[in-house]
Design an enzyme around this catalytic site. Structure first.
Site, short mmCIF file in Angstrom:
data_model
loop_
_atom_site.label_atom_id
_atom_site.label_comp_id
_atom_site.label_asym_id
_atom_site.label_seq_id
_atom_site.Cartn_x
_atom_site.Cartn_y
_atom_site.Cartn_z
N GLY A 152 8.56 -4.42 4.92
CA GLY A 152 9.03 -4.21 6.27
C GLY A 152 9.37 -2.78 6.59
O GLY A 152 8.50 -1.91 6.56
N TYR A 157 11.88 6.19 -1.58
CA TYR A 157 13.22 6.01 -2.15
C TYR A 157 13.97 4.95 -1.37
O TYR A 157 13.89 4.89 -0.14
CB TYR A 157 14.01 7.33 -2.10
CG TYR A 157 15.50 7.15 -2.35
CD1 TYR A 157 15.98 6.93 -3.64
CD2 TYR A 157 16.41 7.17 -1.29
CE1 TYR A 157 17.34 6.75 -3.88
CE2 TYR A 157 17.78 6.99 -1.52
CZ TYR A 157 18.23 6.78 -2.81
OH TYR A 157 19.57 6.58 -3.04
N HIS A 158 14.71 4.10 -2.08
CA HIS A 158 15.66 3.17 -1.48
C HIS A 158 17.00 3.35 -2.18
O HIS A 158 17.05 3.60 -3.39
CB HIS A 158 15.21 1.72 -1.63
CG HIS A 158 13.97 1.39 -0.86
ND1 HIS A 158 13.81 1.67 0.47
CD2 HIS A 158 12.82 0.77 -1.25
CE1 HIS A 158 12.62 1.25 0.87
NE2 HIS A 158 12.00 0.71 -0.15
N GLY A 174 0.83 -1.19 0.00
CA GLY A 174 0.00 0.00 0.00
C GLY A 174 0.86 1.25 0.00
O GLY A 174 2.08 1.18 0.17
N ALA A 231 11.10 4.54 7.81
CA ALA A 231 9.79 4.31 7.20
C ALA A 231 9.43 2.84 7.31
O ALA A 231 10.30 1.99 7.52
CB ALA A 231 9.81 4.75 5.73
N CYS A 235 5.89 9.52 0.33
CA CYS A 235 4.59 9.14 0.87
C CYS A 235 3.55 10.24 0.76
O CYS A 235 2.59 10.29 1.52
CB CYS A 235 4.73 8.70 2.33
SG CYS A 235 5.40 7.04 2.48
#
EC number: 2.3.1.181
Length: 268
Positions: free
Chosen positions: A205, A118-119, A113, A192, A223
């Site tokens: 996770g 960003y990663h 959801g 987050a 978000c």
């Protein structure tokens, strides 16, 4: 309940089928008991640390396999720590207007959801695959427990992380920054979380910003929330490495969820 999703740090749980008690939304997350130890006799959680950068698509495929095996009783629960190359992910509620720089990094649609996040290198991503049937079949308590793990981890470094009822994730106050337009103290997100459940087995996770390039968050509205900033442990002045955080993460995880043991053949 077959499947539920929660975003990386925003909104409420989207329950796709009924299954929550009438008191589900009565308690604040701060008031919820976060002890999520497994039933007596359950094996310890596998604790996996991957070295180097793991491609996002590869990680999702591996999670899908692990979740299916855990749900079928063919594998023990798993917590997987890793880093991704720079990328953006779009949740099921993502608004394309929040993707400010669509050509900056690859963008992956994901089944979780929520909206955009960003990663990238310097961010510890923790994929948590637990069978809540062995623990507590309570989605909101599970989210609060993950936040508790983050808060406990930060506390071990003398950083005060806090929950906010209107925005999921963990936040730190920034009194040295200008006040918000409403006169409130500035706050930055340091961690987050975004989850998905399938047959009561969790996946996706949380993520903790250790030392990522914070400028990369400017390519999106994280978000969908533009009023607050993003920070990291190094940005707060802590001279820490991801490996240092990993040790504290495991300690905090075991305080909330019970024993975890390094996976045979895994790094760390």
């Amino acid at each position: 309940m077959q499947e539920a999703r929660k975003c990386w740090g925003c909104g409420l749980v989207a329950i796709l089928r009924e299954g929550c008690g009438k008191d589900f939304f009565m308690l604040t997350r701060t008031d919820i008991e976060t002890n999520m130890f497994p039933a007596a006799g359950s094996p310890p959680v596998r604790w996996r640390i991957s070295e180097g950068l793991v491609a996002y698509g590869q990680a999702v495929e591996e999670m899908e396999r692990e979740v299916a095996a855990i749900a079928a009783g063919e594998a023990d629960e798993l917590v997987w720590l890793l880093e991704h190359p720079p990328l953006y992910t779009a949740g099921t509620s993502a608004d394309v207007a929040d993707l400010i720089e669509p050509d900056r990094f690859p963008v992956f649609a994901t089944g979780r959801g929520g909206e955009y996040t960003y990663h990238g290198p310097g961010q510890r991503v923790v994929y948590v695959m637990l069978d809540l049937k062995r623990r507590r079949q309570d989605v909101r308590a599970y989210v609060a427990a993950l936040e508790d793990v983050i808060i406990r981890t930060l506390d071990k470094m003398n950083v005060r992380g806090e929950r906010r009822e209107d925005r999921v994730g963990v936040w730190v106050r920034r009194p040295e920054k200008p006040l918000l337009p409403d006169g409130g103290m500035a706050e930055d997100k340091i961690a987050a979380l975004g989850i998905r459940l399938r047959k009561w087995v969790s996946f996706h996770g949380l993520s903790i910003n250790v030392d990522p390039d914070l400028s990369h968050f400017s390519g999106i509205v994280p978000c969908g929330i533009s009023a607050y900033g993003v920070t990291s442990l190094v940005d707060l002045g802590l001279p820490v490495m991801i490996g240092d955080v990993d040790v504290l993460l495991r300690e905090a995880f075991e305080e909330v969820f019970g024993p975890a043991v390094p996976e045979t053949g895994a790094g760390g």
